[in-house]
Design a protein around this motif. Structure first.
Motif, PDB file in Angstrom:
ATOM      1  N   ASP A   1       0.792  -1.311  -0.062  1.00 50.21           N
ATOM      2  CA  ASP A   1       0.123  -0.092  -0.019  1.00 50.21           C
ATOM      3  C   ASP A   1       0.813   1.362  -0.019  1.00 50.21           C
ATOM      4  N   ALA A   2       0.205   2.182   0.174  1.00 50.01           N
ATOM      5  CA  ALA A   2       0.938   3.603   0.081  1.00 50.01           C
ATOM      6  C   ALA A   2       1.797   3.793   1.110  1.00 50.01           C
ATOM      7  N   ASP A   3       1.376   3.274   2.476  1.00 48.95           N
ATOM      8  CA  ASP A   3       2.474   3.405   3.562  1.00 48.95           C
ATOM      9  C   ASP A   3       3.545   2.599   3.364  1.00 48.95           C
ATOM     10  N   MET A   4       3.507   1.436   2.909  1.00 49.34           N
ATOM     11  CA  MET A   4       4.888   0.502   2.513  1.00 49.34           C
ATOM     12  C   MET A   4       5.580   0.981   1.570  1.00 49.34           C
ATOM     13  N   LYS A   5       5.014   1.600   0.598  1.00 49.11           N
ATOM     14  CA  LYS A   5       6.062   2.184  -0.476  1.00 49.11           C
ATOM     15  C   LYS A   5       6.739   3.405   0.227  1.00 49.11           C
ATOM     16  N   GLN A   6       6.014   4.157   1.009  1.00 49.27           N
ATOM     17  CA  GLN A   6       6.825   5.326   1.520  1.00 49.27           C
ATOM     18  C   GLN A   6       7.698   4.838   2.434  1.00 49.27           C
ATOM     19  N   LYS A   7       7.737   3.827   3.284  1.00 48.16           N
ATOM     20  CA  LYS A   7       8.939   3.442   4.090  1.00 48.16           C
ATOM     21  C   LYS A   7       9.921   2.783   3.099  1.00 48.16           C
ATOM     22  N   MET A   8       9.497   1.952   1.992  1.00 45.48           N
ATOM     23  CA  MET A   8      10.552   1.457   1.207  1.00 45.48           C
ATOM     24  C   MET A   8      11.495   2.808   0.710  1.00 45.48           C
ATOM     25  N   LYS A   9      10.672   3.860   0.228  1.00 44.31           N
ATOM     26  CA  LYS A   9      11.168   5.025  -0.389  1.00 44.31           C
ATOM     27  C   LYS A   9      12.380   5.535   0.616  1.00 44.31           C
ATOM     28  N   LEU A  10      11.778   5.579   1.754  1.00 42.88           N
ATOM     29  CA  LEU A  10      12.733   6.273   2.912  1.00 42.88           C
ATOM     30  C   LEU A  10      13.875   5.334   2.966  1.00 42.88           C
ATOM     31  N   ALA A  11      13.718   4.232   3.013  1.00 38.01           N
ATOM     32  CA  ALA A  11      14.842   3.239   3.173  1.00 38.01           C
ATOM     33  C   ALA A  11      15.665   3.379   1.878  1.00 38.01           C
ATOM     34  N   MET A  12      15.315   3.450   0.764  1.00 36.65           N
ATOM     35  CA  MET A  12      16.013   3.748  -0.434  1.00 36.65           C
ATOM     36  C   MET A  12      16.885   4.910  -0.465  1.00 36.65           C
TER      37      MET A  12
END
Length: 610
Positions: free
Chosen positions: A184-195
C-alpha cells in the motif's frame, strides 16, 4: 485440548495454547468413561490439520517413517496372539522447503518476554546467530521468521530440548512460509525512505543489499525475491532516480528473475548490476537482462557459477550475453576481440559490382558474357579452351535452412549426388573422388549438369584480386533449368581463379560452384530486370578462352610491364604504352622518366584519366 506430553501438530492464528510440557510430569493417569466418547478418533485429527496447513500455504517441515493413521497399533493387554511388537516412532527429519523463508512458532511464547525466548534459542544454537524478523505475539504464541535454511533446521531440532527457568520445555514449530504482505501507500513510503539513505547521488548508485533486513523495514515484510515487491521497488526507483547507473541486489535470495526484464525499459542507463549471493541457478536466467548496456556484472555466490568447471568458458558465455562487459565478479576482463563499431554506424549502400581495380572492368564484362554464353548453349565442350590443362573444379549443394517446399522441381538430386560438401564428406578418399582435376574431367562434369539459362543482368560480381599474375572473380546469381519440367530456378555462387596463359590470354585454373534453391524473393526477382542483350556469338571449336578487353598486341612480359606501370604511376593505358615504347620496353627507364617528367609538371592531366 492437546494431548499431555504430545507435540501440537498444527497452529492457527489467534489460537490459544492451554497447556505446557513440563520436565517433571505427574504419573497419575486420568480415565474418562463419558458415554459416546471414541478415543480412537484422535488419531485422525492430524489429517484434517495437515489439510488446513496446505490450504494456508504453509509446508510442514517434519517427515516421519512411523506408522500412518490407518495402521493398527499394538495392544499390550488382550491383544491377539502373535501380534507384532510395537516399533519405536522414527525421529522426524527436517526437509528444506522451496521458499527461502521459514516461520518459527513458539506455543505459549506469550508467557515469556521476547528477550528471554531469543536468549534461550541463541544459547542453544551457539555459536550460530540469527536475526528474528517480524517478531510478534499471536494469541498465546510467539511468532517470527528467519531467512536462513541452516538456522531453520537447527531450530527444528531444538524442539523440546530447551528447558526454561520455570521447568517448561520450549516447543518450536518450523514451517516453510513467508509473511503476508499488502503493498500500500504506507509500505511504499517506507521503502522510499529506506532507499533514500542507501542512494549515492555522486555515483548514481543504489545499494539494496539484503534489503529485507534494513532496520527501517523491521515492521514490514519487504523481501525483494517476491516479484510483486521487486516490481514495486523498481517503480519507486524509476520515478525518483530514472538516471540510475548502478544497482546492487546482492543477498536478496533472488531465484527467478524473469520479471526483472522491466529494468531494460525503466532504467535504460543502468550499467552496473550486482546480483551476487542469490539463488540464480542457470546462466540462461539472465536472458531478460540482455538488453541492458552493462559494463560491470557481479554473479559470484550464485549456483550458476559452480556449474562451470572452466572459468574461461564461464567468462566467455557471460560475455556472449553482455558484449560490452569490462568487469565481471570484481575482476577486470581483458579487451574483447572484435570490431569496435558504434551502435549508430550506417552501412554504405549496397553495390552490385565491386572491382578492386577499375582497369579490370572490361575484362570482367567480357569474361562473364563469353563464359556463360557457352555454358548456356547446347554444348559446353568449347569450355575446354577456357580451362588450364591442370584446372581443378568442385561443386557443393544443399537445401536452404527452413525450406519447406517439397515439390518435385525443388529437389536438387542432380547436384546433391555429386556434392563435395567437406562439412559432410570427411573421408579423404571421398573428398578426392569428388574433386575434378584436369580440364577434360571439369568440362565433362559440367556437361552432365542440367541445361541452364542464367540471369546475367541479375549477377552480383566482385573482383577482389586483380594482378598481372592472377585474377580472382566471384559472382552470385540465379539460373533457370531449361530441360527440367517446370523450369525451376536455382541460386548459385561461383569463384574463378584466372591466370595468364602462353597464348597471351587467360585460363581458369580453379573453379568452385555452390548450388541451392532460390529464396522466394530471389524467385520473384529472377529475369525481371528486362530483356537480356544477346551474348557474343559463340566461337566454334577450337574456341578461344575468354579474353580481356585489352587484346594481346603484346607478349606476356610486355603485358605485365604495362599493368605494373599503370598501377604504380596511375596513368591510363595509352600513356603507359607510349612511355614503355619510347624507352624500348625498359621498365626501369620508363619509370625513371615518368618520375622526372612528373616532378617537372610536364605530364598533362589527361594522362591519368581512365
Amino acid at each position: 485440548m492437546p494431548k499431555r506430553g504430545g507435540r501440537l501438530r498444527n497452529w492457527k492464528p489467534n489460537e490459544h495454547f492451554e497447556h505446557d510440557d513440563r520436565s517433571h510430569s505427574n504419573n497419575t493417569r486420568r480415565v474418562s468413561f463419558k458415554p459416546g466418547t471414541n478415543h480412537r478418533k484422535n488419531k485422525f485429527r492430524s489429517w484434517n490439520d495437515a489439510s488446513q496447513i496446505l490450504l494456508e500455504g504453509d509446508i510442514d517441515m517434519g517427515a516421519s517413517g512411523g506408522q500412518g493413521p490407518n495402521k493398527r497399533g499394538f495392544r499390550s493387554r488382550g491383544g491377539r496372539l502373535g501380534s507384532p511388537a510395537p516399533r519405536p516412532a522414527a525421529r522426524k527429519k527436517f526437509i528444506p522447503g522451496v521458499l527461502p523463508w521459514y516461520q518459527i512458532v513458539i506455543p505459549y511464547g506469550a508467557k515469556h518476554e521476547k528477550d528471554v525466548i531469543l536468549r534461550a534459542l541463541l544459547s542453544f544454537l551457539s555459536p550460530d546467530v540469527f536475526i528474528p524478523h517480524y517478531y510478534k505475539i499471536n494469541g498465546n504464541a510467539a511468532v517470527f521468521f528467519v531467512d536462513d535454511v541452516k538456522i531453520a533446521e537447527k531450530l527444528f531440532y531444538a524442539d523440546r530440548k530447551i528447558v526454561m527457568t520455570d521447568g517448561f520445555k520450549l516447543v518450536v514449530i518450523v514451517r516453510n512460509s513467508v509473511p503476508n504482505v499488502t503493498i500500500d501507500a504506507d509500505m511504499k513510503q517506507k521503502m522510499k525512505l529506506a532507499m533514500a539513505k542507501r542512494y549515492n547521488a555522486t555515483t548514481k548508485a543504489l545499494d539494496l543489499t539484503k534489503f529485507h533486513a534494513d532496520p527501517d523495514l523491521s515492521d514490514i515484510f519487504c523481501a525483494l525475491f517476491r516479484p510483486v515487491i521487486m516490481l514495486a521497488a523498481i517503480d519507486i526507483i524509476a520515478e525518483n532516480i530514472p538516471d540510475l547507473e548502478a544497482l546492487n541486489l546482492n543477498d536478496n535470495k533472488l531465484h527467478g528473475i524473469e520479471h526483472l526484464k522491466i529494468l531494460c525499459t525503466k532504467l535504460k542507463n543502468l550499467k552496473i548490476l550486482y546480483l551476487g549471493d542469490n539463488k540464480i541457478m542457470f546462466l540462461g536466467s539472465l536472458d531478460p537482462l540482455k538488453l541492458l548496456p552493462l559494463v560491470e556484472l557481479y554473479l559470484k555466490g550464485n549456483p550458476l557459477v559452480k556449474r562451470f568447471n572452466d572459468h574461461d568458458i564461464y567468462v566467455s558465455d557471460v560475455r556472449k550475453k553482455f558484449p560490452k562487459l569490462v568487469r565481471l565478479d570484481g575482476v577486470d576482463l581483458p579487451p574483447a576481440i572484435g570490431f569496435d563499431v558504434s551502435d549508430e554506424v550506417t552501412l554504405p549502400s549496397n553495390r552490385q559490382w565491386f572491382l578492386v581495380d577499375q582497369a579490370g572492368q572490361n575484362l570482367v564484362r567480357d569474361f562473364v558474357t563469353q563464359y556463360f554464353a557457352i555454358y548456356d548453349s547446347d554444348s559446353r565442350q568449347p569450355l575446354l579452351e577456357a580451362y588450364e590443362e591442370t584446372a581443378m573444379f568442385s561443386m557443393a549443394a544443399t537445401y536452404p535452412t527452413g525450406d519447406m517446399r517439397n515439390a518435385p522441381e525443388n529437389k536438387l538430386n542432380a547436384y546433391i549426388s555429386k556434392s563435395r560438401n567437406i562439412m559432410r564428406i570427411t573421408e579423404r578418399e571421398s573428398r578426392r573422388r569428388y574433386l575434378k582435376i584436369g580440364k577434360l574431367q571439369v568440362v565433362s562434369f559440367l556437361s552432365d549438369l542440367p541445361k541452364t539459362k542464367h540471369d546475367l543482368l541479375g549477377f552480383a560480381v566482385d573482383l577482389p584480386v586483380f594482378t598481372p599474375g592472377m585474377i580472382v572473380l566471384t559472382m552470385n546469381g540465379v539460373f533457370k533449368e531449361t530441360n527440367v519440367s517446370g523450369n525451376p530456378t536455382r541460386s548459385f555462387h561461383r569463384t574463378f581463379v584466372i591466370i595468364p596463359n602462353s597464348n597471351g590470354g587467360f585460363s581458369i585454373t580453379n573453379d568452385m560452384m555452390f548450388v541451392t534453391n532460390t529464396t522466394r524473393e530471389q524467385e520473384a526477382k529472377a529475369f525481371s530486370a528486362g530483356t537480356e542483350q544477346p551474348a557474343a556469338p559463340v566461337v566454334q571449336a577450337p574456341a578461344v578462352a575468354p579474353q580481356p578487353a585489352l587484346q594481346p598486341l603484346y607478349d606476356d612480359n610486355q603485358r605485365m610491364m604495362l599493368n605494373m606501370l599503370g598501377q604504380q604511376t596511375g596513368m591510363n593505358e595509352h600513356w603507359s604504352v607510349n612511355c614503355l615504347q619510347e624507352t624500348g620496353w625498359d621498365y626501369q627507364r620508363a619509370l625513371f622518366i615518368f618520375n622526372q617528367l612528373q616532378s617537372e609538371g610536364k605530364i598533362p592531366p589527361e594522362a591519368f584519366v581512365k
